[in-house]
Write a protein that holds these residues in place. Structure first.
Motif, PDB file in Angstrom:
ATOM      1  N   SER A  70       0.842  -1.183   0.125  1.00 43.72           N
ATOM      2  CA  SER A  70      -0.072  -0.059   0.084  1.00 43.72           C
ATOM      3  C   SER A  70       1.061   0.830  -0.194  1.00 43.72           C
ATOM      4  O   SER A  70       0.290   2.079  -0.732  1.00 43.72           O
ATOM      5  CB  SER A  70      -1.657   0.030   1.073  1.00 43.72           C
ATOM      6  N   LEU A  71       2.097   1.379   0.777  1.00 45.48           N
ATOM      7  CA  LEU A  71       2.157   2.287   0.851  1.00 45.48           C
ATOM      8  C   LEU A  71       4.430   1.629   0.103  1.00 45.48           C
ATOM      9  O   LEU A  71       5.007   1.052   0.662  1.00 45.48           O
ATOM     10  CB  LEU A  71       2.818   2.860   1.952  1.00 45.48           C
ATOM     11  N   THR A  72       4.796   2.198  -0.642  1.00 54.34           N
ATOM     12  CA  THR A  72       6.233   2.646  -2.005  1.00 54.34           C
ATOM     13  C   THR A  72       6.821   3.444  -0.970  1.00 54.34           C
ATOM     14  O   THR A  72       6.157   4.840  -1.351  1.00 54.34           O
ATOM     15  CB  THR A  72       6.180   1.277  -2.603  1.00 54.34           C
ATOM     16  N   HIS A  73       8.387   3.714  -0.681  1.00 53.35           N
ATOM     17  CA  HIS A  73       9.575   4.788  -0.246  1.00 53.35           C
ATOM     18  C   HIS A  73      10.476   4.382  -1.036  1.00 53.35           C
ATOM     19  O   HIS A  73      11.712   3.056  -1.408  1.00 53.35           O
ATOM     20  CB  HIS A  73       9.614   4.799   1.295  1.00 53.35           C
ATOM     21  N   ALA A  74      11.339   5.347  -1.830  1.00 49.57           N
ATOM     22  CA  ALA A  74      12.412   4.317  -2.454  1.00 49.57           C
ATOM     23  C   ALA A  74      13.512   5.381  -1.718  1.00 49.57           C
ATOM     24  O   ALA A  74      13.143   6.850  -2.263  1.00 49.57           O
ATOM     25  CB  ALA A  74      12.408   4.802  -4.292  1.00 49.57           C
ATOM     26  N   PHE A  75      14.726   5.321  -1.555  1.00 52.84           N
ATOM     27  CA  PHE A  75      15.774   6.512  -1.245  1.00 52.84           C
ATOM     28  C   PHE A  75      17.095   5.891  -2.610  1.00 52.84           C
ATOM     29  O   PHE A  75      16.980   5.011  -2.500  1.00 52.84           O
ATOM     30  CB  PHE A  75      16.433   6.372   0.357  1.00 52.84           C
ATOM     31  N   GLN A  76      17.699   7.060  -2.021  1.00 51.55           N
ATOM     32  CA  GLN A  76      18.858   6.919  -2.858  1.00 51.55           C
ATOM     33  C   GLN A  76      20.109   7.239  -2.454  1.00 51.55           C
ATOM     34  O   GLN A  76      19.832   8.040  -1.223  1.00 51.55           O
ATOM     35  CB  GLN A  76      19.270   7.881  -4.177  1.00 51.55           C
ATOM     36  N   GLU A  77      21.423   6.470  -2.004  1.00 51.84           N
ATOM     37  CA  GLU A  77      22.474   7.460  -1.301  1.00 51.84           C
ATOM     38  C   GLU A  77      22.979   8.320  -2.070  1.00 51.84           C
ATOM     39  O   GLU A  77      23.418   8.368  -3.124  1.00 51.84           O
ATOM     40  CB  GLU A  77      22.587   5.629  -1.859  1.00 51.84           C
ATOM     41  N   VAL A  78      22.706   9.280  -0.627  1.00 48.09           N
ATOM     42  CA  VAL A  78      23.561  10.611  -1.132  1.00 48.09           C
ATOM     43  C   VAL A  78      25.035  10.298  -0.834  1.00 48.09           C
ATOM     44  O   VAL A  78      25.976  11.487  -0.999  1.00 48.09           O
ATOM     45  CB  VAL A  78      22.856  11.707  -0.987  1.00 48.09           C
ATOM     46  N   GLY A  79      25.720   9.570  -0.169  1.00 46.97           N
ATOM     47  CA  GLY A  79      26.527   9.741   0.229  1.00 46.97           C
ATOM     48  C   GLY A  79      26.998   8.837   1.258  1.00 46.97           C
ATOM     49  O   GLY A  79      25.663   7.760   1.917  1.00 46.97           O
ATOM     50  N   PRO A  80      27.784   8.302   1.822  1.00 46.06           N
ATOM     51  CA  PRO A  80      28.290   7.286   2.821  1.00 46.06           C
ATOM     52  C   PRO A  80      27.385   7.238   3.728  1.00 46.06           C
ATOM     53  O   PRO A  80      27.084   8.292   4.982  1.00 46.06           O
ATOM     54  CB  PRO A  80      29.687   7.410   3.370  1.00 46.06           C
ATOM     55  N   GLY A  81      26.446   6.187   4.382  1.00 46.50           N
ATOM     56  CA  GLY A  81      25.147   6.381   4.848  1.00 46.50           C
ATOM     57  C   GLY A  81      24.165   6.929   5.287  1.00 46.50           C
ATOM     58  O   GLY A  81      23.444   7.697   5.892  1.00 46.50           O
ATOM     59  N   LYS A  82      24.164   7.711   4.371  1.00 45.05           N
ATOM     60  CA  LYS A  82      22.914   8.609   4.131  1.00 45.05           C
ATOM     61  C   LYS A  82      22.343   8.471   2.864  1.00 45.05           C
ATOM     62  O   LYS A  82      22.449   8.010   1.678  1.00 45.05           O
ATOM     63  CB  LYS A  82      23.957  10.755   3.736  1.00 45.05           C
ATOM     64  N   LEU A  83      20.923   8.755   3.226  1.00 41.24           N
ATOM     65  CA  LEU A  83      19.680   8.296   2.170  1.00 41.24           C
ATOM     66  C   LEU A  83      19.111   9.908   2.305  1.00 41.24           C
ATOM     67  O   LEU A  83      19.241  10.113   3.018  1.00 41.24           O
ATOM     68  CB  LEU A  83      18.738   7.249   2.583  1.00 41.24           C
ATOM     69  N   PHE A  84      18.294   9.597   1.136  1.00 42.03           N
ATOM     70  CA  PHE A  84      17.964  10.726   0.174  1.00 42.03           C
ATOM     71  C   PHE A  84      16.573   9.817   0.239  1.00 42.03           C
ATOM     72  O   PHE A  84      16.387   9.497  -0.712  1.00 42.03           O
ATOM     73  CB  PHE A  84      18.064  11.479  -0.346  1.00 42.03           C
ATOM     74  N   LEU A  85      15.034  10.082   0.448  1.00 47.82           N
ATOM     75  CA  LEU A  85      13.719  10.116  -0.139  1.00 47.82           C
ATOM     76  C   LEU A  85      13.722  10.328  -1.222  1.00 47.82           C
ATOM     77  O   LEU A  85      13.942  11.676  -1.805  1.00 47.82           O
ATOM     78  CB  LEU A  85      12.413  10.488   0.905  1.00 47.82           C
TER      79      LEU A  85
END
Length: 112
Positions: A70-85
């Motif tokens: 019902s819900l999907t979230h996609a994150f991309q790694e933007v730096g070591p140990g840092k994710l961005f939605l």
């Protein structure tokens, strides 16, 4: 609240079940070698959600009571140990069926 987690090669969305159970050590090896793997949260047979982890990308699918995503979230790694939605999607279904009757997606960029 701590919820139990389970490791797998993948989550089979159409069949609503995991493929190939893994040990924590197998998941750690996959993570350290940038191979894809899946984490189920709360239960193997009726997980609250799944987390797909791949090189530079993390996807989170939240299930409803019928194991539909019902819900999907996609994150991309933007730096070591840092994710961005980067994307969030909400779906509504026709009764107890898997037929999606409505949905909306939101896309996000780091520059706002």
């Amino acid at each position: 609240m701590n919820r139990p987690i389970f490791f797998f090669k993948s989550w089979f969305r159409a069949k609503k079940k995991p493929a190939e159970i893994w040990s924590e050590d197998q998941a750690k090896l996959a993570h350290s070698t940038n191979r894809t793997y899946t984490v189920l949260v709360e239960s193997i047979n009726e997980p609250y959600c799944f987390i797909d982890i791949a090189k530079g990308v993390v996807g989170v699918g939240v299930h409803d009571e019928f194991l539909r995503e019902s819900l999907t979230h996609a994150f991309q790694e933007v730096g070591p140990g840092k994710l961005f939605l980067t994307m969030a999607t909400h779906r509504e279904f026709d009764g107890g069926s898997d037929k999606v009757v409505s949905g909306i997606s939101y896309l996000f960029e780091q520059n706002g």
